[in-house]
Design a protein around this motif. Structure first.
Motif, mmCIF file in Angstrom:
data_model
loop_
_atom_site.group_PDB
_atom_site.id
_atom_site.type_symbol
_atom_site.label_atom_id
_atom_site.label_comp_id
_atom_site.label_asym_id
_atom_site.label_seq_id
_atom_site.Cartn_x
_atom_site.Cartn_y
_atom_site.Cartn_z
ATOM 1 N N ALA A 19 0.837 -1.205 0.000
ATOM 2 C CA ALA A 19 0.000 0.000 0.000
ATOM 3 C C ALA A 19 0.872 1.255 0.000
ATOM 4 N N THR A 20 1.961 1.227 0.751
ATOM 5 C CA THR A 20 2.881 2.363 0.811
ATOM 6 C C THR A 20 3.532 2.607 -0.548
ATOM 7 N N THR A 21 3.901 1.530 -1.236
ATOM 8 C CA THR A 21 4.520 1.665 -2.560
ATOM 9 C C THR A 21 3.555 2.280 -3.556
ATOM 10 N N VAL A 74 -1.554 1.118 -13.018
ATOM 11 C CA VAL A 74 -0.140 1.172 -13.415
ATOM 12 C C VAL A 74 0.751 1.067 -12.174
ATOM 13 N N ALA A 75 0.412 1.791 -11.118
ATOM 14 C CA ALA A 75 1.205 1.748 -9.884
ATOM 15 C C ALA A 75 1.214 0.336 -9.294
ATOM 16 N N GLU A 76 0.072 -0.339 -9.340
ATOM 17 C CA GLU A 76 -0.002 -1.705 -8.827
ATOM 18 C C GLU A 76 0.847 -2.663 -9.656
ATOM 19 N N ARG A 77 0.798 -2.517 -10.974
ATOM 20 C CA ARG A 77 1.618 -3.383 -11.839
ATOM 21 C C ARG A 77 3.098 -3.143 -11.597
ATOM 22 N N CYS A 78 3.491 -1.896 -11.431
ATOM 23 C CA CYS A 78 4.900 -1.581 -11.160
ATOM 24 C C CYS A 78 5.323 -2.144 -9.800
ATOM 25 N N ALA A 79 4.468 -2.008 -8.802
ATOM 26 C CA ALA A 79 4.783 -2.541 -7.478
ATOM 27 C C ALA A 79 4.916 -4.059 -7.532
ATOM 28 N N ALA A 80 4.043 -4.716 -8.276
ATOM 29 C CA ALA A 80 4.109 -6.168 -8.413
ATOM 30 C C ALA A 80 5.376 -6.590 -9.154
ATOM 31 N N ALA A 81 5.716 -5.863 -10.200
ATOM 32 C CA ALA A 81 6.923 -6.190 -10.962
ATOM 33 C C ALA A 81 8.162 -6.010 -10.098
ATOM 34 N N GLY A 82 8.196 -4.962 -9.315
ATOM 35 C CA GLY A 82 9.326 -4.739 -8.417
ATOM 36 C C GLY A 82 9.421 -5.820 -7.363
ATOM 37 N N SER A 83 8.279 -6.255 -6.873
ATOM 38 C CA SER A 83 8.245 -7.326 -5.886
ATOM 39 C C SER A 83 8.705 -8.638 -6.494
ATOM 40 N N ASP A 84 8.256 -8.908 -7.713
ATOM 41 C CA ASP A 84 8.671 -10.129 -8.416
ATOM 42 C C ASP A 84 10.175 -10.116 -8.658
ATOM 43 N N ARG A 85 10.708 -8.969 -9.016
ATOM 44 C CA ARG A 85 12.158 -8.845 -9.280
ATOM 45 C C ARG A 85 12.941 -9.074 -7.993
ATOM 46 N N THR A 86 12.470 -8.500 -6.886
ATOM 47 C CA THR A 86 13.137 -8.686 -5.598
ATOM 48 C C THR A 86 13.109 -10.146 -5.201
ATOM 49 N N THR A 87 11.977 -10.800 -5.356
ATOM 50 C CA THR A 87 11.839 -12.211 -5.007
ATOM 51 C C THR A 87 12.770 -13.064 -5.851
ATOM 52 N N ALA A 88 12.862 -12.783 -7.139
ATOM 53 C CA ALA A 88 13.746 -13.544 -8.032
ATOM 54 C C ALA A 88 15.204 -13.357 -7.648
#
Length: 91
Positions: A19-21, A74-88
């Motif tokens: 939510a903060t992101t 768009v903000a949600e997709r970017c946050a999800a992509a950033g989270s996916d990248r961090t997890t990977a």
């Protein structure tokens, strides 16, 4: 502006961090994209993000809703992509 119509959108996320992101992505747009007929405000409480859109007329309200829903998506997709990248990267 005479605010006669309004919508309150509440977005519930799986964590306060998400939510903060999303809030941080949207916050700079508050005040920048408003016109003479619409206003928006943003508030976060833990994992919940509230977006209030107020407008002088229904046409402006619908336009404001469309704009803010698009920006939020768009903000949600970017946050999800950033989270996916961090997890990977953690693997």
């Amino acid at each position: 502006m005479d605010e006669r119509h309004e919508t309150l959108l509440t977005f519930e996320y799986d964590s306060a961090a998400r939510a903060t992101t999303v809030e941080a992505s949207l916050r700079p747009e508050i005040g920048d994209i408003e016109g003479d007929r619409t206003r928006a405000s943003l508030a976060r409480d833990g994992a919940d993000l509230r977006l209030r859109i107020a407008a002088a007329d229904l046409v402006a309200l619908r336009a404001g809703q469309n704009t803010w829903l698009s920006l939020t998506a768009v903000a949600e997709r970017c946050a999800a992509a950033g989270s996916d990248r961090t997890t990977a990267n953690d693997r």
